[in-house]
Design a protein around this motif. Structure first.
Motif, mmCIF file in Angstrom:
data_model
loop_
_atom_site.group_PDB
_atom_site.id
_atom_site.type_symbol
_atom_site.label_atom_id
_atom_site.label_comp_id
_atom_site.label_asym_id
_atom_site.label_seq_id
_atom_site.Cartn_x
_atom_site.Cartn_y
_atom_site.Cartn_z
ATOM 1 N N ILE A 331 0.865 -1.170 0.000
ATOM 2 C CA ILE A 331 0.000 0.000 0.000
ATOM 3 C C ILE A 331 0.899 1.217 0.000
ATOM 4 O O ILE A 331 1.815 1.311 0.818
ATOM 5 C CB ILE A 331 -0.899 0.014 1.247
ATOM 6 N N SER A 332 0.690 2.108 -0.915
ATOM 7 C CA SER A 332 1.495 3.322 -0.946
ATOM 8 C C SER A 332 0.576 4.507 -1.207
ATOM 9 O O SER A 332 -0.594 4.334 -1.523
ATOM 10 C CB SER A 332 2.548 3.236 -2.037
ATOM 11 N N ARG A 333 1.136 5.682 -1.073
ATOM 12 C CA ARG A 333 0.345 6.885 -1.303
ATOM 13 C C ARG A 333 -0.220 6.860 -2.722
ATOM 14 O O ARG A 333 -1.375 7.174 -2.953
ATOM 15 C CB ARG A 333 1.245 8.097 -1.111
ATOM 16 N N GLU A 334 0.634 6.432 -3.642
ATOM 17 C CA GLU A 334 0.223 6.387 -5.039
ATOM 18 C C GLU A 334 -0.945 5.438 -5.236
ATOM 19 O O GLU A 334 -1.932 5.763 -5.883
ATOM 20 C CB GLU A 334 1.428 5.922 -5.849
ATOM 21 N N ASN A 337 -4.118 6.723 -3.696
ATOM 22 C CA ASN A 337 -4.587 7.878 -4.450
ATOM 23 C C ASN A 337 -5.370 7.431 -5.678
ATOM 24 O O ASN A 337 -6.348 8.059 -6.060
ATOM 25 C CB ASN A 337 -3.409 8.750 -4.885
ATOM 26 N N ASP A 382 -5.035 14.482 3.057
ATOM 27 C CA ASP A 382 -4.060 15.236 2.308
ATOM 28 C C ASP A 382 -4.608 15.637 0.949
ATOM 29 O O ASP A 382 -4.326 16.718 0.446
ATOM 30 C CB ASP A 382 -2.821 14.352 2.138
ATOM 31 N N ARG A 383 -5.367 14.741 0.369
ATOM 32 C CA ARG A 383 -5.961 15.017 -0.943
ATOM 33 C C ARG A 383 -6.981 16.138 -0.874
ATOM 34 O O ARG A 383 -7.209 16.843 -1.833
ATOM 35 C CB ARG A 383 -6.661 13.769 -1.460
ATOM 36 N N GLU B 59 -1.965 20.128 -6.273
ATOM 37 C CA GLU B 59 -1.642 18.712 -6.335
ATOM 38 C C GLU B 59 -0.189 18.519 -6.767
ATOM 39 O O GLU B 59 0.550 17.721 -6.179
ATOM 40 C CB GLU B 59 -2.583 18.030 -7.324
ATOM 41 N N MET B 62 2.105 19.301 -3.922
ATOM 42 C CA MET B 62 2.177 18.262 -2.890
ATOM 43 C C MET B 62 2.914 17.047 -3.419
ATOM 44 O O MET B 62 3.638 16.378 -2.682
ATOM 45 C CB MET B 62 0.777 17.878 -2.438
ATOM 46 N N GLU B 63 2.741 16.782 -4.694
ATOM 47 C CA GLU B 63 3.421 15.653 -5.315
ATOM 48 C C GLU B 63 4.933 15.855 -5.204
ATOM 49 O O GLU B 63 5.676 14.940 -4.884
ATOM 50 C CB GLU B 63 2.999 15.574 -6.787
ATOM 51 N N GLU B 68 8.383 9.186 -2.573
ATOM 52 C CA GLU B 68 7.805 7.867 -2.790
ATOM 53 C C GLU B 68 8.925 6.856 -2.761
ATOM 54 O O GLU B 68 9.803 6.876 -3.624
ATOM 55 C CB GLU B 68 7.086 7.853 -4.134
ATOM 56 N N MET B 71 9.543 0.638 -4.528
ATOM 57 C CA MET B 71 9.079 -0.647 -3.992
ATOM 58 C C MET B 71 10.153 -1.698 -4.220
ATOM 59 O O MET B 71 10.666 -1.845 -5.313
ATOM 60 C CB MET B 71 7.799 -1.078 -4.706
#
Lengths: 449, 71
Positions: A331-334, A337, A382-383, B59, B62-63, B68, B71
């Motif tokens: 699970i990530s922010r991306e 989202n 946050d969104r 947006e 914030m991005e 990130e 992974m």
């Protein structure tokens, strides 16, 4: 909402028509609160109306609230009918059971609620199915239906697609038949809610498809009384009923089997609890086996081979490996989202992971590591850091009295977004602009200004 | 003075975010300034046609502010 609430919302004459079938009467009786059941049975063999005072005297003073709930329910279902007559100055209330309901329930009780369907003969090859076998069938069938929703289903069933469109879960054909926000939320709901949503649309759609709605409801209610797992022959079904059985088989509510010469159908547990109008909590079928393990490092292990589960997980999990019976992801922010962009809320994601937790971790408290649940919610917040609302800003209001009156009025309409009494400035929802203008005009004329 | 009514969009956000939007506004050429009223610390009243732009910029901002992990 369940089936019985739906019945209660029908117009009176339609509901009375439904009571012509003793299945409806029995199903309604079964769905009543205990006190309601008692009252119905108490009144069942009384032919003349009894005075309302007698009824209200049945309950002890400290049980009056329960009494009121039961009576309200009875009246809502049009089982108990109240007549008010003026006798002199006083108003006389008398109560009576709905005559049609009374006649049919009496019949059912005295003749015996014999199963109207003949179990299919063993000779033809029909046999009782084990509960586990049936559940597995129902789940598999339901998965295929849901896969249809996410658009990766194999064959297309027009009836299922139509029902989804009616429920607003996918957009209309003209606009591409894509899954909607409502559809994504539907995917994460529990199975009984999903089934009920679809069934309700199915019933609502029946009329447009030229089917006889009362008969359809009657048959659905009857399904609730059939033995789960017992095969019933389709030979004595009417043409509409056999069409329904075919369609319900797509949803996994019944299983249709064909022998060499005759065919038969078997109701599943989903059908029996859904059609009997039991509430979602009492449904035993939604205690499904969980499969999701979430670790505090945001990794997700899902022990599943169902394509449907994988599709749902992909909404908010970044899948890394997919083995035949295991999906590993993070699970990530991306990834969340992406889910938020589809209209799914953080609470839905969290509750989905909780509800489908693997049996190994289901006894843990909390089931889902707190860090995960909190982080998903934080990402959602946050969104929504910037909230925009169409509005009108009013300035330079001449007097404080006018300002206060307008603020009060707008607040009562829940339209006040922001106020600044010092500057006599306020911001109101855009759709209330006309309303505010008229209000100010009226205010001015009433003051003779 | 007569009462004035201005149509637009009210934006509610936290304090730093408001400052970011204000800066965005000040960087715009004069003809494209969108903040109509600076209401208070957390509220702005802006032109309706700029809302999508504001949201997109926020947006992006914030991005660029979040890391990130690969992974």
């Amino acid at each position: 909402m369940n089936f019985m609430d739906y019945l209660a919302s029908l117009p009176a004459n339609q509901l009375d028509g439904l009571y012509e079938s003793h299945w409806t009467c029995q199903a309604v009786l079964r769905s009543l609160p205990p006190l309601g059941k008692l009252y119905v049975l108490r009144l069942l063999y009384i032919d003349q109306p009894i005075s309302g005072k007698v009824v209200s005297d049945w309950a002890k003073p400290d049980a009056l609230s329960k009494h009121a709930v039961a009576v309200e329910r009875l009246q809502k279902m049009r089982v108990l009918l109240e007549t008010r007559e003026k006798a002199g100055k006083k108003e006389v209330v008398s109560c009576q059971l709905n005559a049609v309901f009374q006649r049919n329930l009496r019949h059912a009780l005295s003749v015996g609620a014999c199963p109207s369907r003949e179990p299919a003969s063993v000779k033809a090859g029909a046999r009782m199915l084990a509960a586990s076998e049936l559940d597995e069938y129902a789940d598999r069938q339901w998965d295929t239906v849901l896969l249809e929703l996410v658009g990766s289903g194999g064959s297309s069933y027009p009836i299922v697609t139509e029902t989804f469109q009616r429920a607003g879960l996918i957009s209309s054909k003209e606009s591409g038949g894509q899954i909607t926000e409502l559809g994504f939320q539907f995917l994460l709901a529990d199975k009984s809610t999903q089934l009920w949503t679809v069934l309700r649309e199915y019933v609502a759609a029946a009329e447009d498809r030229g089917m006889d709605t009362p008969n359809l409801i009657r048959f659905l209610l009857e399904l609730g009384f059939l033995d789960v797992g017992r095969p019933y022959g389709t030979a004595d079904l009417t043409s509409m009923e056999s069409k329904m059985v075919e369609e319900l088989a797509l949803l996994g509510l019944v299983k249709l089997q064909k022998g060499t010469r005759e065919s038969w159908f078997i109701t599943t547990r989903s059908a029996s609890s859904l059609c009997a109008g039991l509430s979602a909590e009492s449904n035993s079928f939604h205690t499904i086996e969980g499969f999701i393990l979430v670790e505090t490092n945001f990794r997700v292990y899902a022990y599943t081979s169902s394509k449907m589960h994988v599709e749902i997980l992909k909404l908010f999990v970044k899948v890394e490996y997919q083995l035949p019976n295991l999906v590993v992801g993070g699970i990530s922010r991306e990834s969340v989202n992406h889910a938020f962009a589809c209209g799914i809320t953080a609470d839905q994601i969290v509750s989905y992971m909780q509800k489908h937790a693997h049996p190994k971790i289901v006894h843990r408290i909390p089931v889902l590591p707190e860090t995960i649940a909190d982080q998903v919610r934080l990402w959602e917040q946050d969104r929504n850091r910037v909230k925009a609302t169409s509005a009108v800003c009013y300035e330079n209001l001449p007097t404080k009295d006018l300002y206060d009156a307008v603020v009060r009025h707008v607040r009562s309409l829940r339209g006040l977004l922001w106020e600044q009494p010092g500057q006599r400035r306020l911001v109101v929802r855009a759709e209330l602009h006309e309303e505010v203008r008229n209000f100010m005009r009226k205010y001015a004329s009433s003051r003779g200004q | 003075m007569s009462i004035s009514a201005i149509k637009g969009v009210i934006i509610e956000c936290d304090i730093p975010m408001k400052q970011y939007i204000l800066r965005m506004n000040s960087e715009m050429p004069n003809s494209q300034k969108f903040v109509l009223r600076d209401l208070d610390d957390t509220h702005l009243f802006v032109q309706a046609n700029m809302v999508t732009l504001i949201k997109r910029k926020v947006e992006e901002f914030m991005e660029s502010n979040t890391y990130e992990k690969p992974m």
